[in-house]
Design a protein around this motif. Structure first.
Motif, short mmCIF file in Angstrom:
data_model
loop_
_atom_site.label_atom_id
_atom_site.label_comp_id
_atom_site.label_asym_id
_atom_site.label_seq_id
_atom_site.Cartn_x
_atom_site.Cartn_y
_atom_site.Cartn_z
N ILE A 1 7.22 28.84 44.14
CA ILE A 1 6.19 29.34 42.70
C ILE A 1 6.43 27.70 42.11
O ILE A 1 7.28 27.03 41.29
N PHE A 2 5.09 27.34 41.61
CA PHE A 2 5.07 25.38 41.18
C PHE A 2 4.18 25.52 39.66
O PHE A 2 3.50 26.47 39.84
N PHE A 3 4.56 25.33 38.55
CA PHE A 3 4.07 25.56 38.03
C PHE A 3 3.40 24.02 37.26
O PHE A 3 3.64 23.08 37.42
N ASP A 4 1.91 23.87 37.31
CA ASP A 4 0.51 22.72 37.54
C ASP A 4 1.05 21.74 35.99
O ASP A 4 0.11 21.31 35.58
N PHE A 5 1.31 22.39 34.67
CA PHE A 5 1.73 22.46 33.43
C PHE A 5 2.51 21.99 32.84
O PHE A 5 3.56 23.12 32.91
N PRO A 6 2.70 22.01 31.89
CA PRO A 6 4.11 21.87 31.17
C PRO A 6 4.89 22.31 30.51
O PRO A 6 3.67 23.57 29.95
N THR A 7 5.98 23.26 30.35
CA THR A 7 6.76 23.95 29.80
C THR A 7 7.98 23.78 28.62
O THR A 7 9.06 23.75 28.73
N ALA B 1 -1.41 41.66 35.06
CA ALA B 1 -2.19 43.46 35.39
C ALA B 1 -1.49 44.11 36.85
O ALA B 1 -1.44 45.30 36.97
N GLU B 2 -0.32 43.43 37.23
CA GLU B 2 0.38 43.77 38.72
C GLU B 2 -0.05 44.63 39.97
O GLU B 2 -0.10 45.24 40.02
N ASN B 3 -1.58 43.69 39.94
CA ASN B 3 -2.76 44.70 40.88
C ASN B 3 -1.86 43.75 41.75
O ASN B 3 -1.29 43.20 41.72
N ASN B 4 -2.26 45.01 43.08
CA ASN B 4 -1.45 44.91 44.34
C ASN B 4 -2.21 43.63 44.75
O ASN B 4 -2.50 43.57 45.69
N LEU B 5 -0.92 42.24 44.69
CA LEU B 5 -0.85 41.44 45.18
C LEU B 5 -0.38 41.33 46.49
O LEU B 5 0.17 39.35 46.85
N ARG B 6 0.44 42.04 46.99
CA ARG B 6 2.08 41.53 47.98
C ARG B 6 1.07 41.15 49.28
O ARG B 6 1.09 40.02 49.63
N ASP B 7 -0.38 41.74 49.34
CA ASP B 7 -0.55 41.22 51.27
C ASP B 7 -0.88 39.85 50.68
O ASP B 7 -1.03 39.30 52.05
N GLN B 8 -1.98 39.39 49.69
CA GLN B 8 -2.06 38.18 49.68
C GLN B 8 -1.18 37.12 49.20
O GLN B 8 -0.87 35.64 49.36
N ILE B 9 0.08 37.44 48.50
CA ILE B 9 0.84 36.09 47.70
C ILE B 9 2.28 36.34 48.96
O ILE B 9 2.91 34.97 49.06
N PHE B 10 2.17 37.37 49.44
CA PHE B 10 3.89 37.47 50.73
C PHE B 10 3.70 35.90 51.40
O PHE B 10 2.58 34.91 51.71
N GLY B 11 4.87 35.21 50.89
CA GLY B 11 5.31 34.81 52.08
C GLY B 11 4.75 33.04 51.47
O GLY B 11 4.74 32.22 52.38
N LYS B 12 3.92 33.31 50.04
CA LYS B 12 3.45 31.82 50.34
C LYS B 12 3.48 31.08 48.60
O LYS B 12 4.47 31.40 48.37
N ASP B 13 3.39 29.28 49.16
CA ASP B 13 3.57 29.33 47.93
C ASP B 13 2.25 29.18 46.91
O ASP B 13 1.33 29.42 46.74
N VAL B 14 2.93 29.47 45.34
CA VAL B 14 1.99 29.48 44.42
C VAL B 14 1.74 28.54 43.20
O VAL B 14 3.25 27.84 42.88
N ILE B 15 0.56 27.79 42.91
CA ILE B 15 0.66 27.00 42.28
C ILE B 15 -0.09 28.02 40.78
O ILE B 15 -0.66 28.37 40.45
#
Ligand code: C2E
Ligand code: CA
Ligand code: CA
Length: 772
Positions: free
Chosen positions: A97-103, A222-236
Motif C-alpha cells: 500500500i502506497f500513499f501518494d500524499f503526505p500524512t 464501503a467495503e464493496n467486494n473488491l478482493r477480485d480486483q485488489i488481491f496480490g496487487k500494489d495499491v497507490i
C-alpha cells in the motif's frame, strides 16, 4: 571555367560551413534552454498514440475523489478513514500500500494512535509519503515527513518530481532528499528499481493512463467486494480531485493528478529501466552526418541524404522508445531544418548568381563574372581577341558554336596557367595573370600564338583563327577601364601585325589626335604633305621589275611621318577616302605613264578601300583619273583586301565586275587573313592573288605557313590567277617561293617603298645588275 566554379563553390562551401556551425550552436541553445519542449512534446504525443498500449493492471489506484468527498465529507479526513482503508485493503489481499500524499498533519493523539495501529496490523507493507514542497512565495522549502509513531510501522516513499513549463512531467527521480532523509520514489519502489540514486527516468506516456485500474475511496470504504480486483496487487492511494491536488499534463491525454503520474512511472519502470539519451548525442550525430553528406559529390545523394536524416529523426525515436530508449530530437530537427533551408538558400542564390554570369553557349563565366569575381592583389589583365570570330561563327554548322568556343578555350587554357578564363562577346576573352608571373607572360603569349596557328577543327571543317593579345598592367585603374585598355591593345597588336601589345596610355592621346588630324587631311593633299611611295614588284618568271604598289604617305609638318594604317582608316570613317584615293591614283598613273612611255612595261597597283566598293561612283572616278592620259587601263591593278572582298555586297561585286570590264586588273590583297572559299575565288573577277605577309614572313620556319602558301599558289594557278607573295625579307624565303612557282614577289628584300625618283634609279640599277 573550372577555376571559376571551384572558386565560387569554395566560397559557397565556406558559407555552407558557416551555416552548419551556426545551426549547431543555435540548436544547442534550443537544447539547453529546452525551447523545443512544446514541439517535442507534440511529436512525442503523436508517437505515443501510435505505440499506445495498456497498463499491466498490477498497480491499482485508490482515489480520494469527488465521489468519496461527497459521501465521506470534505478533505482532509480524519486519519480513522485512512486506517479504515488500510484495513479494507488488507481484507482484499493487497500486496503493498502506497500513499501518494503526505500524512504529517497534526491530529489528535487518539487519531494518530488509531492510524499507527492500522499500520502496525497491516499485512501488506505500507509506504507513507515523505516529500518536500517549495512554497511559491519566497521559495521556502517545507519538508512533509510523517511523525515517528507512523514511521515505526511503515516505510517511506516520495512523489516529488519536476514539472515542465506546461505542467508536463517528463521524468521522475529515482529518489530525492527530503531534508537529510533520502527517500525513494513510489514508482521506483513499486518497480523495485531503487539502486539508481540521483538520476531520473523518463515516463513512458504511451502507456494508456485510462487502463490503470481505479477504485474510488468511497467504494473501498464501503467495503464493496473488491478482493477480485485488489488481491496480490500494489495499491497507490492518492488524491484525485483537482481541488485537492495540483494538476499535471498527461502527454497527449488530459490533465491529471500526481497519483496517476506515480502509477505511470511505476508502469514504465516495471518493463525495465528506460534510458534517457537527451538531445546532445543525436544532435551531434546528425551534425556529423550532414558534414559527411556535404562532401558527397553526387548531387542526388547529397540532397536525398537530408530527407533520409529527417525520416530517421521521425522514425528513430519511436523505435528507440519501444526499446526503452528516450531521445530528445528537437534540437537535431532544428539543426536539420536550419541546415536544409540554409543550403537551399545558398543553392538558390548561387544559381541565381551564376545564371547571370555564365555564357550560355560555352558555359564559361562572362564579363559580369569578371567584374564580380574579384582577384586580390596586383595582376595583369590579358585580353585575347579573335579577329575573325564573327566571320567564322557565321559559317559554323548549326549548334556547334559551343564546341567551337570550347576548342578556343581549351587552347587558351594552355597559356592561362590555371587562371579563370572569362568570355565576352564575339571572340573576346579575358584572364588575369598575377604580377609574379609577368616574366613568363611573353613566353606564354607566344606559345598561345603558336598553338593558334593550327586551324581549329569543328565538325568536318577546319578554321584558321586570327588571334591577338592585349595586356593591361595598371592595377590602379578601374576594371572596366582596364578591360577596354587591354582590348584596345589587342586591336593595336592586330593592326600592326604583332601578336600582342601592352596597353600604352599615350595611345589615348593619339586617338584624340587622330580625330583632330582629319581636319588637316584635306589640306594635306593640297599642301603636298601627302605623297605616294612605290614599292617594286619582282616578276620571278622573267626576273624583272614589272610594276610597283602605290603606298600613300603623310609627312606631317609637326608630327612627322604618319602611318597609312592610321589615317586611311580615319579617312574611311570620315568620308575622305575618295579624295585620298583619287590623289593616289593620279600619282600612280603619272608614274606608270612615265615608265610605259619610256618603253618599260610597268603595272601599278593601287590599294582600294572597301568603302569605295560599297558606294557607287568607282568607275566614274577611274574614268576621271584616266581622262587626258594615254596610259592603257590594263596597266592599273586595284588591290582589294580579301576580307573586304568576301564581305562585299552584290552591288560591290558588280562594281568590281564593271571595273574589270574596263580592263582594270583586280588583286585580292592580304590573302589568307579572310576566309575565301574556292567558290568565291572563282566568282571574284580577280586576276591576281596577294598572299598576306604574315604567311610569307615565316614561311621558312612554319610548316603550316608553307603548306598554306603552296596550296594557294596551286589553287590560284588552277584558276589562271597570278600569285604575288608580299613581305619577302630574306633570300631563303625568296628561294622557297621560287621553288613553289610563285609568280611575283614584293618586299624589303627587293625594295622598300620609295619616292618616284628613287624608284627610277632603282629600276636602272636593277636592269643593269640583271644584264650583267
Ligand atoms: P598593304 O596593302 O598590305 O601594304 C603592304 C604594307 O606592307 C606596306 O605598309 C608596306 O610598307 C609593308 N611592307 C612591304 N614589304 C614589306 C616587308 O618586306 N616587310 C614588312 N614588314 N612590311 C612590308 P604601309 O605602307 O605602312 O601600308 C600599310 C597599309 O596601308 C597597306 O597594307 C594598305 O592596306 C594601306 N594603304 C597604304 N596606302 C593606301 C592607299 O593609298 N589607299 C588605301 N585604301 N590603303 C592604303
Ligand atoms: Ca596592298
Ligand atoms: Ca597586303
Amino acid at each position: 571555367m573550372f577555376a571559376y566554379t571551384t572558386e565560387k563553390l569554395k566560397l559557397l562551401l565556406r558559407k555552407g560551413r558557416h551555416i552548419m556551425v551556426w545551426g549547431l550552436l543555435l540548436s544547442m541553445l534550443v537544447g539547453v534552454l529546452e525551447l523545443g519542449t512544446p514541439v517535442e512534446e507534440a511529436m512525442q504525443a503523436g508517437r505515443n498514440k501510435l505505440r499506445s498500449h495498456a497498463a499491466s493492471g498490477e498497480i491499482i489506484i485508490v482515489g480520494i475523489d469527488a465521489l468519496a468527498e461527497e459521501e465521506i465529507g470534505e478533505w482532509p479526513w480524519s486519519y480513522d478513514k485512512l486506517a479504515h482503508m488500510i484495513e479494507n485493503l488488507n481484507k482484499a489481499g493487497a500486496k503493498r500500500i502506497f500513499f501518494d500524499f503526505p500524512t504529517n498533519a497534526r491530529k489528535s493523539s487518539s487519531e494518530n494512535a488509531g492510524f499507527a495501529k492500522a499500520l502496525k496490523d497491516s499485512n501488506a507493507q505500507v509506504y507513507l509519503n515523505a516529500r518536500f514542497d517549495v512554497t511559491k512565495a519566497g521559495g521556502n522549502v517545507q519538508n512533509k515527513i510523517p511523525p515517528g509513531i507512523f514511521r515505526k510501522h511503515a516505510k517511506l516513499v516520495s512523489n516529488n518530481f519536476r514539472s515542465g513549463p506546461f505542467k508536463t512531467v517528463e521524468s521522475l527521480p529515482y529518489n530525492v532528499m527530503v531534508g537529510d532523509l533520502p527517500v525513494d520514489n513510489i514508482a521506483a519502489v513499486i518497480a523495485g528499481e531503487t539502486d539508481s540514486p540521483f538520476s531520473v527516468f523518463p515516463i513512458d506516456y504511451s502507456i494508456d493512463v485510462n487502463t490503470i485500474p481505479y477504485i474510488s475511496a468511497s467504494d473501498l470504504l464501503a467495503e464493496n467486494n473488491l478482493r477480485d480486483q485488489i488481491f496480490g496487487k500494489d495499491v497507490i492511494i492518492g488524491l484525485n480531485n483537482t481541488n485537492l491536488s495540483q494538476e499535471y499534463w498527461i502527454l497527449g491525454k488530459s490533465y491529471s493528478v500526481s497519483v496517476f503520474i506515480s502509477a505511470l512511472g511505476a508502469e514504465t519502470l516495471r518493463t525495465g529501466k528506460p534510458i534517457e539519451f537527451g538531445w546532445l548525442p543525436i544532435l551531434l550525430i546528425i551534425y556529423t552526418a550532414t558534414w559527411f553528406a556535404n562532401k558527397i559529390k553526387q548531387k542526388i545523394i547529397r540532397r536525398s541524404s537530408k530527407l533520409t536524416f529527417l525520416a530517421t529523426l521521425f522514425i528513430l525515436p519511436g523505435i528507440a522508445e519501444s526499446q526503452g530508449v528516450f531521445i530528445t530530437i528537437l534540437p537535431a530537427l532544428f539543426y536539420l531544418t536550419v541546415f536544409t533551408v540554409g543550403s537551399f538558400w545558398i543553392r538558390h542564390s548561387r544559381s541565381y548568381k551564376l545564371r547571370g554570369t555564365i555564357n550560355e553557349i560555352s558555359g564559361l563565366p562572362n564579363l559580369t563574372a569578371l567584374r564580380e569575381f574579384d582577384m586580390p592583389g596586383e595582376y595583369a589583365l590579358i585580353a585575347a581577341r579573335i579577329q575573325n570570330f564573327v566571320e567564322v561563327a557565321t559559317t559554323l554548322p548549326a549548334n556547334s558554336e559551343g564546341a567551337f568556343v570550347k576548342q578556343i578555350s581549351n587552347r587558351l587554357a594552355f597559356g592561362t596557367s590555371g587562371e579563370t578564363l572569362f568570355q565576352g562577346d564575339e571572340g573576346i576573352f579575358f584572364w588575369r595573370v598575377p604580377t609574379e608571373q609577368r616574366d613568363i607572360l611573353a613566353d606564354q603569349l607566344s606559345a598561345l600564338q603558336a598553338i593558334f596557328r593550327n586551324p581549329v577543327p569543328v565538325g568536318d571543317s577546319r578554321y584558321d583563327l586570327d588571334i591577338c593579345f592585349g595586356i593591361d598592367v595598371d592595377s590602379e585603374r578601374s576594371l572596366s577601364n582596364r578591360m577596354s585598355s587591354a582590348l584596345l591593345a589587342a586591336q593595336g597588336a592586330h593592326e600592326s601585325g604583332e601578336h600582342w601589345k601592352f596597353y600604352d596610355p599615350s595611345h589615348q592621346q593619339e586617338t584624340a589626335w587622330k580625330l583632330s588630324m582629319l581636319g588637316e587631311l584635306d589640306d594635306a593633299i593640297d599642301n603636298g604633305e601627302l605623297w605616294v611611295a612605290f614599292q617594286p614588284k619582282l616578276d620571278l618568271r622573267t626576273n624583272s621589275i614589272t610594276g610597283a604598289e602605290a603606298l600613300v604617305r603623310w609627312t606631317h609638318p609637326t608630327k612627322g611621318d604618319i602611318s597609312p594604317e592610321d589615317f586611311v582608316l580615319a579617312a574611311e570613317k570620315h568620308n575622305r577616302i575618295h579624295k585620298l584615293t583619287e590623289f593616289v591614283l593620279s600619282e600612280s598613273l603619272t608614274l606608270a605613264h612615265h615608265f610605259n612611255a619610256s618603253g618599260i612595261a610597268f603595272d601599278i597597283a593601287v590599294n582600294l578601300s572597301s568603302r569605295l566598293l560599297d558606294q557607287p561612283g568607282l568607275s566614274e572616278m577611274i574614268d576621271r583619273v584616266f581622262s587626258g592620259r594615254t596610259l592603257s587601263r590594263t596597266r592599273l591593278m586595284l588591290e582589294v583586301t580579301e576580307t573586304a572582298a568576301i564581305s562585299s555586297s552584290d552591288d560591290a561585286m558588280q562594281q568590281l565586275q564593271a571595273v574589270r570590264a574596263m580592263g582594270i586588273g583586280i588583286s585580292i590583297d592580304d590573302y589568307g587573313t579572310g576566309f575565301s572559299t574556292l567558290d568565291y575565288l572563282k566568282k571574284c573577277p580577280a586576276g591576281e592573288v596577294k598572299i598576306d605577309r604574315s604567311f610569307v614572313s615565316n614561311l621558312v620556319h612554319s610548316n603550316s605557313d608553307r603548306i598554306m602558301v603552296n596550296s594557294t599558289i596551286e589553287l590560284a594557278h588552277s584558276l589562271g590567277q597570278v600569285v604575288v607573295a608580299e613581305g619577302v625579307e630574306d633570300k631563303q624565303t625568296l628561294k622557297a617561293l621560287r621553288d613553289m612557282k610563285c609568280d611575283m614577289v614584293q618586299g624589303y628584300l627587293i625594295g622598300r617603298p620609295m619616292q618616284f625618283p628613287a624608284l627610277q634609279k632603282f629600276m636602272q640599277e636593277f636592269a643593269g645588275k640583271n644584264a650583267a
